[in-house]
Design a protein around this motif. Structure first.
Motif, PDB file in Angstrom:
ATOM      1  N   HIS A 287      19.744 114.329  64.594  1.00  0.00           N
ATOM      2  CA  HIS A 287      19.620 112.922  64.982  1.00  0.00           C
ATOM      3  C   HIS A 287      20.645 112.583  66.063  1.00  0.00           C
ATOM      4  O   HIS A 287      21.293 111.536  66.020  1.00  0.00           O
ATOM      5  CB  HIS A 287      19.801 112.017  63.759  1.00  0.00           C
ATOM      6  N   GLU A 288      20.771 113.478  67.023  1.00  0.00           N
ATOM      7  CA  GLU A 288      21.744 113.269  68.092  1.00  0.00           C
ATOM      8  C   GLU A 288      21.451 112.007  68.893  1.00  0.00           C
ATOM      9  O   GLU A 288      22.374 111.253  69.243  1.00  0.00           O
ATOM     10  CB  GLU A 288      21.761 114.468  69.045  1.00  0.00           C
ATOM     11  N   LEU A 289      20.173 111.777  69.191  1.00  0.00           N
ATOM     12  CA  LEU A 289      19.817 110.605  69.999  1.00  0.00           C
ATOM     13  C   LEU A 289      19.955 109.311  69.202  1.00  0.00           C
ATOM     14  O   LEU A 289      20.234 108.258  69.772  1.00  0.00           O
ATOM     15  CB  LEU A 289      18.386 110.760  70.532  1.00  0.00           C
ATOM     16  N   VAL A 290      19.780 109.394  67.888  1.00  0.00           N
ATOM     17  CA  VAL A 290      19.984 108.214  67.043  1.00  0.00           C
ATOM     18  C   VAL A 290      21.456 107.820  67.040  1.00  0.00           C
ATOM     19  O   VAL A 290      21.796 106.637  66.916  1.00  0.00           O
ATOM     20  CB  VAL A 290      19.475 108.478  65.609  1.00  0.00           C
ATOM     21  N   LEU A 291      22.351 108.791  67.195  1.00  0.00           N
ATOM     22  CA  LEU A 291      23.780 108.485  67.257  1.00  0.00           C
ATOM     23  C   LEU A 291      24.075 107.565  68.433  1.00  0.00           C
ATOM     24  O   LEU A 291      24.948 106.700  68.343  1.00  0.00           O
ATOM     25  CB  LEU A 291      24.604 109.772  67.383  1.00  0.00           C
ATOM     26  N   ALA A 292      23.338 107.745  69.535  1.00  0.00           N
ATOM     27  CA  ALA A 292      23.543 106.882  70.700  1.00  0.00           C
ATOM     28  C   ALA A 292      23.170 105.435  70.393  1.00  0.00           C
ATOM     29  O   ALA A 292      23.681 104.509  71.023  1.00  0.00           O
ATOM     30  CB  ALA A 292      22.718 107.398  71.875  1.00  0.00           C
TER      31      ALA A 292
END
Length: 361
Positions: A287-292
């Protein structure tokens, strides 16, 4: 460690509760909170004696800081991390490799931050050691962690990136997954580090993000919930809920002493480590993009610095009155409490948007 009491649950049925992640997470929260409450005052006294003048205050910052924050000790991250790590080791399953990967990044970044804080205090300057060297060491630590994550995963999925709001889209990065993960982890560490500039400003958004990713890790690591929500199932990530819970407990304890007027600052020791922790959890859970999104406040702080530096170098003009952006609002007349509480509200809203990506697909 207490997880191993499950092995004798046949003889003592009460020990069966240690099977449940929710029970162990609650235990980790309480343990970390009590540790910081009980030992925090002694840690603060010890740091105050050893640091003398405390954390150096930027002379180009708001003038009120020179009066209200001067002499306050730093390295408060030691309180948070000690409580968090102790609670995690006590309540988490030691056989889970993801717990060790996240702890590896957290401790590694903490050591970098500790050395940077030490140099600032010993030199009575807000400048630490070489930024290039610091970023290089961070990159090595993050690279090792991402390589381990790639090796633990299944087939091409282990090197793939998922996209929020889309259930079927996967982008296999192949060997490029490692530098991508490094960017996420290093970026998260330094973004949280830039956010840590006012009393309570960084710790609450970190707790909010940790709680959010604790939920994401739990759901991603549960095959039934993952299938129901149509998110990608990542076996083993559920155990990170315990670690995130420990962070929330330690963060609550630290906030007791960091609330304005702060008795101690988190310092790079804490902010760099906690940012790296969040980045590594996002990489593990895919969920790397959710971290943004969830950590959008940290992104905003980092982007404000990038814009300010780029604008000044290219045109000689500043876009903001001062960067990071929380100082910009202080210069506009917002009180410190207004900045902090309004930024907390933003962090809550962003966390809710991030959680909504689990269902809106």
């Amino acid at each position: 460690m207490l997880m191993y009491l499950v092995e004798i649950s046949d003889q003592i049925s009460g020990f069966n509760v240690f099977r449940y992640l929710t029970f162990r997470t609650a235990g980790a929260i309480i343990t970390a909170l009590l540790f910081v409450f009980l030992f925090g005052p002694a840690i603060i006294r010890g740091l105050r004696v050893r640091q003398g003048k405390g954390q150096p205050i930027r002379e180009d910052g708001p003038q009120s800081h020179l009066l209200t924050k001067k002499g306050t000790p730093t390295m408060g991250g030691l309180m948070i991390l000690t409580g968090m790590i102790m609670a995690t080791l006590l309540w988490a399953n030691w056989a889970n490799p993801y717990v060790w990967i996240v702890l590896f990044v957290t401790v590694g970044f903490a050591l970098i931050g500790f050395y940077d804080d030490y140099l600032k205090v010993s030199r009575s300057s807000h400048k630490g050691f070489s930024s290039r060297m610091r970023l290089a060491i961070e990159a090595v630590i993050a690279g090792v962690a991402c390589f381990a994550v790639a090796q633990l995963g299944e087939d091409a999925f282990s090197t793939s990136v998922t996209f929020p709001f889309f259930k079927d889209i996967l982008l296999d990065l192949g060997w490029f997954f490692v530098p991508f993960g490094m960017f996420v982890i290093v970026g998260a560490g330094n973004a949280v580090n830039l956010t840590d500039g006012l009393d309570g400003l960084a710790i609450v958004p970190v707790m909010i993000a940790s709680a959010t990713f604790g939920v994401i890790a739990y759901l991603s690591g549960n095959e039934i919930f993952a299938e129901y929500l149509q998110i990608h199932y990542v076996p083993g990530t559920g155990e990170l809920l315990v670690l995130c819970g420990a962070m929330v407990g330690a963060g609550l304890g630290f906030l007791w002493f960091n609330a304005p007027p702060a008795a101690i600052f988190m310092g790079d020791t804490g902010s760099l480590a906690l940012g790296g922790m969040l980045g590594s959890i996002s990489v593990v859970t895919k969920h790397e993009l959710v971290l943004a999104i969830v950590g959008g406040l940290f992104v905003l702080e980092a982007v404000s610095v990038i814009i300010q530096v780029a604008s000044f170098k290219l045109t000689g003009r500043r876009v903001f009155r001062m960067a990071p952006i929380h100082h910009h609002f202080e210069h506009k007349g917002w009180t410190e409490a207004q900045v902090v509480i309004r930024f907390w509200i933003i962090a809550v809203v962003l966390a809710l948007i991030g959680l909504s990506t689990l269902k809106l697909r």
